[in-house]
Design a protein around this motif. Structure first.
Motif, mmCIF file in Angstrom:
data_model
loop_
_atom_site.group_PDB
_atom_site.id
_atom_site.type_symbol
_atom_site.label_atom_id
_atom_site.label_comp_id
_atom_site.label_asym_id
_atom_site.label_seq_id
_atom_site.Cartn_x
_atom_site.Cartn_y
_atom_site.Cartn_z
ATOM 1 N N TYR A 49 81.816 19.741 37.747
ATOM 2 C CA TYR A 49 81.579 18.652 38.692
ATOM 3 C C TYR A 49 82.438 17.443 38.332
ATOM 4 C CZ TYR A 49 79.007 15.061 41.281
ATOM 5 O OH TYR A 49 78.667 14.026 42.114
ATOM 6 N N GLN A 50 82.501 17.123 37.059
ATOM 7 C CA GLN A 50 83.328 15.999 36.618
ATOM 8 C C GLN A 50 84.801 16.270 36.876
ATOM 9 O OE1 GLN A 50 82.361 15.090 32.552
ATOM 10 N NE2 GLN A 50 80.189 14.871 32.968
ATOM 11 N N ARG B 55 85.586 15.632 40.462
ATOM 12 C CA ARG B 55 85.708 14.190 40.683
ATOM 13 C C ARG B 55 87.011 13.648 40.110
ATOM 14 N NH1 ARG B 55 80.645 10.560 39.452
ATOM 15 N NH2 ARG B 55 82.082 9.140 40.482
ATOM 16 N N SER C 48 74.899 15.929 42.081
ATOM 17 C CA SER C 48 74.798 14.673 42.817
ATOM 18 C C SER C 48 73.390 14.104 42.702
ATOM 19 C CB SER C 48 75.158 14.872 44.292
ATOM 20 O OG SER C 48 74.232 15.716 44.926
ATOM 21 N N GLN D 243 87.388 16.382 46.977
ATOM 22 C CA GLN D 243 86.865 15.042 46.718
ATOM 23 C C GLN D 243 86.081 14.515 47.913
ATOM 24 O OE1 GLN D 243 89.882 12.358 45.092
ATOM 25 N NE2 GLN D 243 89.192 13.030 43.074
ATOM 26 N N VAL E 173 82.597 16.010 47.525
ATOM 27 C CA VAL E 173 81.873 15.294 46.477
ATOM 28 C C VAL E 173 81.398 13.945 47.002
ATOM 29 C CG1 VAL E 173 82.095 14.178 44.225
ATOM 30 C CG2 VAL E 173 83.054 16.456 44.579
ATOM 31 N N PHE E 174 82.297 13.229 47.691
ATOM 32 C CA PHE E 174 81.959 11.922 48.261
ATOM 33 C C PHE E 174 80.763 12.031 49.204
ATOM 34 C CE2 PHE E 174 82.062 8.719 51.510
ATOM 35 C CZ PHE E 174 82.481 7.552 50.889
ATOM 36 N N GLU F 196 77.546 12.494 47.251
ATOM 37 C CA GLU F 196 77.159 11.313 46.477
ATOM 38 C C GLU F 196 76.725 10.172 47.390
ATOM 39 O OE1 GLU F 196 80.419 10.476 43.836
ATOM 40 O OE2 GLU F 196 79.582 11.813 42.323
#
Length: 225
Positions: free
Chosen positions: A98-99, A102, A145, A211, A214-215, A218
């Motif tokens: 996950y990191q 990002r 998240s 990304q 992910v955005f 989050e």
């Protein structure tokens, strides 16, 4: 670092285990249209090799000495916004993956993937698409998240810059749909979706679909379940 038409996809393999590097090298070199151009044993060497060899795709392990795959990915992407990094992991629900997403990785594959899955993943990432398997990536992003107590303020502010249709497209990206699938779902031309995706990335300051996914999680545009 985008593969030229008609030329093989040039791959750099980064892993601290020699057997893993050699195994992937043999598998990929046996695939049509793919050529392994180098190997690196840690993140620091990977950064140097990317600068020297300019591979189309970097297969990146996460847990390595000297410089881990997350930091190496971050440095590679910072030096070249077009860099394509495909993360390799043993476990699909891995906070480090996950990191890495990002940090700028274009997707990830499990180390036990078949030769064809590995080759297909390399081709997808080399073509400029993100490797977003709906069943696995969505589960990964959803799980981690949840670690954030609330949406990040910058995310909330940036959402306001999107049109209603762009927000709708962003949610569908996060659900793992391709441009063609989104176009079919919204009953519009695929070229229209490509335009929406490009505008979304520009408005949100994101580099690719991974990304963007992910955005969306989050920012709670997609509710973790």
């Amino acid at each position: 670092m985008t593969a030229a038409a008609g030329k093989p996809i040039r791959v750099l393999i980064v892993d601290d285990q020699m057997m893993v590097r050699e195994g992937f090298s043999v598998l990929l070199n046996a695939m049509p249209g793919i050529e392994v151009v180098g190997e690196a044993v840690n993140g620091r060497e990977a950064v140097a090799q990317v600068a020297a060899l300019r591979p189309d795709v970097v297969l990146m392990d996460i847990r390595m000495p000297e410089l881990n795959g997350i930091e190496a990915t971050r440095e590679i992407v910072a030096a070249d916004a077009d860099a394509k990094v495909l993360v390799l992991t043993t476990f699909d629900l891995d906070e480090y993956v996950y990191q890495a997403l990002r940090a700028g990785a274009s997707g990830f594959l499990l180390k036990d993937a078949s030769a064809r899955q590995l080759a297909d993943g390399v081709r997808v990432v080399a073509s400029g698409e993100a490797l977003l398997a709906p069943t696995v990536t969505r589960r990964l992003i959803t799980e981690f998240s949840k670690l954030a107590a609330a949406p990040r303020p910058p995310a909330l502010a940036q959402i306001g810059d999107l049109t209603e249709r762009e927000t709708e497209v962003l949610v569908l990206i996060a659900q793992g749909l391709s441009n063609a699938e989104i176009a079919s779902h919204l009953v519009v031309a695929e070229s229209t979706i490509k335009t929406h995706v490009s505008r979304i990335l520009v408005k949100l300051g994101l580099r690719d679909r991974t990304q963007a996914a992910v955005f969306a999680y989050e920012a709670r545009l997609v509710t973790p379940s």
